[in-house]
Scaffold this active site. Structure first.
Site, PDB file in Angstrom:
ATOM      1  N   HIS A  26       0.850  -1.198   0.000  1.00 10.67           N
ATOM      2  CA  HIS A  26       0.000   0.000   0.000  1.00 10.67           C
ATOM      3  C   HIS A  26       0.887   1.251   0.000  1.00 10.67           C
ATOM      4  O   HIS A  26       1.260   1.747   1.065  1.00 10.67           O
ATOM      5  CB  HIS A  26      -0.903   0.009   1.225  1.00 10.67           C
ATOM      6  CG  HIS A  26      -1.791  -1.192   1.334  1.00 10.67           C
ATOM      7  ND1 HIS A  26      -3.122  -1.168   0.964  1.00 10.67           N
ATOM      8  CD2 HIS A  26      -1.545  -2.463   1.752  1.00 10.67           C
ATOM      9  CE1 HIS A  26      -3.653  -2.371   1.164  1.00 10.67           C
ATOM     10  NE2 HIS A  26      -2.707  -3.166   1.640  1.00 10.67           N
ATOM     11  N   HIS A 261      -4.040   3.248  -3.337  1.00 18.40           N
ATOM     12  CA  HIS A 261      -4.226   2.652  -2.010  1.00 18.40           C
ATOM     13  C   HIS A 261      -3.519   1.318  -1.859  1.00 18.40           C
ATOM     14  O   HIS A 261      -2.709   1.145  -0.938  1.00 18.40           O
ATOM     15  CB  HIS A 261      -5.726   2.479  -1.723  1.00 18.40           C
ATOM     16  CG  HIS A 261      -6.031   2.031  -0.329  1.00 18.40           C
ATOM     17  ND1 HIS A 261      -5.813   0.745   0.114  1.00 18.40           N
ATOM     18  CD2 HIS A 261      -6.530   2.705   0.725  1.00 18.40           C
ATOM     19  CE1 HIS A 261      -6.167   0.650   1.383  1.00 18.40           C
ATOM     20  NE2 HIS A 261      -6.603   1.828   1.774  1.00 18.40           N
ATOM     21  N   GLU A 422     -17.340  -4.776  24.698  1.00 19.29           N
ATOM     22  CA  GLU A 422     -16.487  -5.963  24.831  1.00 19.29           C
ATOM     23  C   GLU A 422     -15.247  -5.897  23.929  1.00 19.29           C
ATOM     24  O   GLU A 422     -14.140  -6.217  24.373  1.00 19.29           O
ATOM     25  CB  GLU A 422     -17.282  -7.239  24.507  1.00 19.29           C
ATOM     26  CG  GLU A 422     -18.433  -7.521  25.449  1.00 19.29           C
ATOM     27  CD  GLU A 422     -19.738  -6.852  25.030  1.00 19.29           C
ATOM     28  OE1 GLU A 422     -20.758  -7.065  25.709  1.00 19.29           O
ATOM     29  OE2 GLU A 422     -19.728  -6.117  24.004  1.00 19.29           O
ATOM     30  N   HIS A 484     -27.691 -16.365  24.890  1.00 19.61           N
ATOM     31  CA  HIS A 484     -26.636 -16.187  25.886  1.00 19.61           C
ATOM     32  C   HIS A 484     -25.913 -17.489  26.243  1.00 19.61           C
ATOM     33  O   HIS A 484     -24.893 -17.453  26.933  1.00 19.61           O
ATOM     34  CB  HIS A 484     -27.223 -15.582  27.172  1.00 19.61           C
ATOM     35  CG  HIS A 484     -27.550 -14.129  27.060  1.00 19.61           C
ATOM     36  ND1 HIS A 484     -28.323 -13.605  26.050  1.00 19.61           N
ATOM     37  CD2 HIS A 484     -27.202 -13.068  27.842  1.00 19.61           C
ATOM     38  CE1 HIS A 484     -28.447 -12.294  26.213  1.00 19.61           C
ATOM     39  NE2 HIS A 484     -27.761 -11.946  27.288  1.00 19.61           N
TER      40      HIS A 484
END
Length: 694
Positions: A26, A261, A422, A484
């Site tokens: 890149h 890029h 999280e 869960h």
């Protein structure tokens, strides 16, 4: 006077040459950020190329890690041990210039970046660690912990949701020594980002509580340098500097296009670019005068020497603090840690309490957090469920001025309320560990490890000591139902190379799991813990020593837990004086089922050995001799675990009592019966296997 234009041109040339030679990479980002790099590395960054691990150095993170040739060029030019041959070996096997920067591979690289958004999040963790260490160790007239954390990032980092999680926390924590420079070039792999990325980034960061500077001209090194100088004056806010740039700057036909890029410019375009930027030198050739402008060795040596003088005065005035700071930054555990482990494990064995393993974890943490001031805990809005807090770890808080709030004893908080973040929590813990001075741990439900998984993987890749506390580990959590209830998660985590996964069965196994995790200096650990209570399982041959250095002959009792699997019960312990006919392997809450099944089978005159397997990953590292002693050849094996069955077949089992469907919403006892996790079903399975082997 340094020629900043030529300094930037050197970066652009090295980037396009290395990518062209590798035929991969890149070039656009390094070429676009070259002037930003001149401003930061040429004027502000405090570092010593001859000692990349200097304690009080500034930290630099290239969050948009695909632009790796930027940092490789900088490290080479400023004097790090990264010779030109390494730049010529860009993306070549075993070189120090991998496709994305890797900590521990390239001197001067502070973190492994590539997965976008995690670099800036690591930087938040580093800045947090610096602030907490400064608050704990600095004394009036002795500012021995006093450095900045800088991050370069691009549009991709800001599009990733983790950047929201982390940057929101950085504002709440008032991390004034965190300075992020945003490469605002408006281009990604798919082209102009405007149709799909229309955020008002400055207003977004102001809403987080950041100071925002710009947009400024990212190709004017003097302007960027002044912005950094202003950012360094902040006392209560992190700073975002918005730098408007052109990707592939200098390339006549590729600048401001997606083609710059992620692909080489090509020989023809490189020649045109050389002419456009006035770089009349062969590939990988840098004039001595440009090297001289970039060289940071003498300045870095002087900066470190100045700090050493400061530290010497600090050490004379506060010898105990100085010794403790050096110990913690070196990642060394206290000399009395081994005794702490013995006391904790033997205490658990002696008390023989019935407790959920999440509670057993908290009981172990009460001991370890009291003994280890470097333990920095937290939870993603589930403290009362994860039980990650202890008497020694009050909640971390900051006052209006951004200072760490301390109690009457002068101690700051050591338990972080991460909120429902999280992924951010996991990657911030990686940054804390990378900075040094702390061993971070954080909790959430096991099923939400999916949210944080890539940061867990990065911790394993970077060999960082980070501990993940995952509670509510099975259908045993009950009524919350299949959303869960973890099924595939234990098996999934065990697939991550260099991650230790523990699923302990009682208080002693949990204490040992924590002890091993804290000694795992080069790998992270995941602790999978139950919501429901678990009985203490007697350790038939407990020798009263939990130190993890026993011989391979110890295959039962407390001494063997740290090997990941051990013989918990032989047939003699249920009244059968005969050789075992089969082995039941079980983990966590299911070990009690194995024990009850063993008793039922004894009534049927069938003798079995019960092996507790708190950590398959640890067991797999043991010697062939030890593994053969625990699991004798020719003896049928049956595994029991409330989760996916696939990972158990590698142990040569004949059957697995597991679950390969999603759970149900009901009380845990009803679920155990419904899915066959009963002593009777385990015993029947063993008997069926033995009949098949007859």
């Amino acid at each position: 006077m340094a020629n900043t234009q030529q300094m930037a041109s050197a970066i652009r040339a090295l980037a396009m040459d290395a990518v062209q030679l590798a035929n991969s990479g890149h070039p656009g980002a390094p070429m676009g950020m070259a002037d930003m790099a001149v401003a930061l590395w040429g004027e502000h960054l405090r570092h010593n190329p001859k000692n990349p691990h200097w304690l009080n150095r500034d930290r630099f993170v290239l969050s948009n890690g695909h632009g790796s040739m930027l940092i490789y060029a900088l490290l080479h030019l400023t004097g790090y041990d990264l010779p030109m041959n390494e730049l010529k070996s860009f993306r070549v096997l075993h070189s120090k210039t991998a496709g994305h920067p890797e900590v521990g591979v390239t001197p001067g690289v502070e973190t492994t970046t590539g997965p976008l958004g995690q670099g800036i999040t690591n930087a938040v963790g580093m800045a947090l660690a610096e602030k907490l260490l400064a608050s704990e160790f600095n004394r009036e007239g002795h500012e021995v912990v006093d450095h900045h954390t800088y991050a370069f990032m691009g549009d991709g980092c800001l599009m990733e949701g983790i950047s929201h999680e982390a940057c929101s926390l950085a504002g709440a924590w008032k991390l004034n020594k965190l300075i992020a420079l945003y490469d605002d070039n408006g281009i990604s792999i798919d082209g102009q980002v405007a149709p799909w990325f229309s955020d008002n980034t400055p207003e977004r960061f102001k809403a987080y509580g950041w100071q925002v500077i710009g947009p400024i001209d990212g190709h004017n090194a003097a302007v960027v340098s002044q912005a950094i100088a202003t950012a360094k004056l902040s006392t209560d806010k992190p700073t975002l500097i918005v730098c408007k740039t052109s990707i592939g700057k200098g390339s006549p036909n590729r600048a401001d296009t997606a083609k710059a890029h992620g692909e080489p410019l090509g020989a023809e375009e490189i020649a045109l670019t050389r002419a456009a930027i006035g770089w009349n030198h062969a590939p990988f050739e840098v004039p001595a005068v440009v090297y001289a402008d970039w060289d940071a060795a003498s300045r870095g040596k002087a900066q470190e020497a100045e700090w050493k003088t400061t530290f010497a005065a600090y050490k004379a005035a506060h010898p105990a603090l100085a010794k403790e700071l050096l110990r913690r930054m070196a990642g060394q555990l206290p000399k009395n840690f081994a005794q702490t482990v013995v006391d904790t494990v033997i205490g658990a064995h002696t008390k023989a309490e019935t407790a959920a393993s999440r509670k057993a974890s908290q009981l172990a943490l009460e001991s370890f957090t009291a003994a280890l001031p470097e333990l920095l805990g937290g939870s993603a809005d589930l403290t009362g469920s994860n039980l990650t807090n202890t008497k020694s770890t009050p909640n971390l808080r900051f006052d209006a001025a951004g200072h760490v709030v301390k109690n009457e004893a002068g101690q700051g908080g050591r338990h972080i309320n991460y909120g429902v973040r999280e992924f951010g929590m996991a990657a911030i813990m990686n940054g804390v560990a990378l900075h040094g001075g702390f061993i971070p741990y954080g909790g959430t439900f096991l099923t939400f490890s999916d949210y944080s998984r890539n940061a867990i993987r990065m911790a394993a890749l970077m060999k960082q000591r980070v501990v993940h506390v995952f509670t509510h580990d099975s259908i045993g959590l009950g009524e919350d139902g299949p959303t869960h209830q973890s099924i595939e998660h234990a098996a999934s985590l065990r697939l991550i190379p260099n991650l230790d996964v523990w699923r302990p069965a009682d208080t002693a196994e949990t204490a040992v799991a924590w002890a091993v995790a804290l000694q795992n200096t080069n790998r992270p650990t995941a602790l999978l813990l139950s919501r429901q209570n678990l009985p203490y399982l007697p350790k038939g041959e407990a020798r009263g020593d939990a130190a993890p250095h026993k011989t391979a002959g110890d295959i039962s009792g407390l001494d063997a837990i740290n090997k990941g699997a051990y013989v918990l019960a032989e047939p003699s312990e249920v009244g059968l004086k005969k050789k075992a006919q089969a082995v039941i392997l079980a983990t966590g809450s299911e070990v009690q089922l194995a024990m009850k099944a063993q008793a039922l089978l004894a009534e049927r005159k069938i003798a079995v050995r019960v092996v507790s397997v708190p950590s398959t990953t640890t067991f797999d590292r043991q010697s062939v001799t030890y593994k053969s002693a625990v699991l004798p050849a020719g003896m049928p094996r049956i595994a029991v675990e409330m989760g996916s069955t696939d990972s158990w077949w590698k142990y040569g089992v004949s059957a697995v009592v597991g679950i390969d469907t999603y759970g149900e919403s009901a009380p845990a006892p009803a679920l155990f019966k419904h899915f066959g996790f009963t002593p009777e079903n385990v015993a029947d399975t063993v008997q069926t296997v033995l009949q098949q082997h007859a």
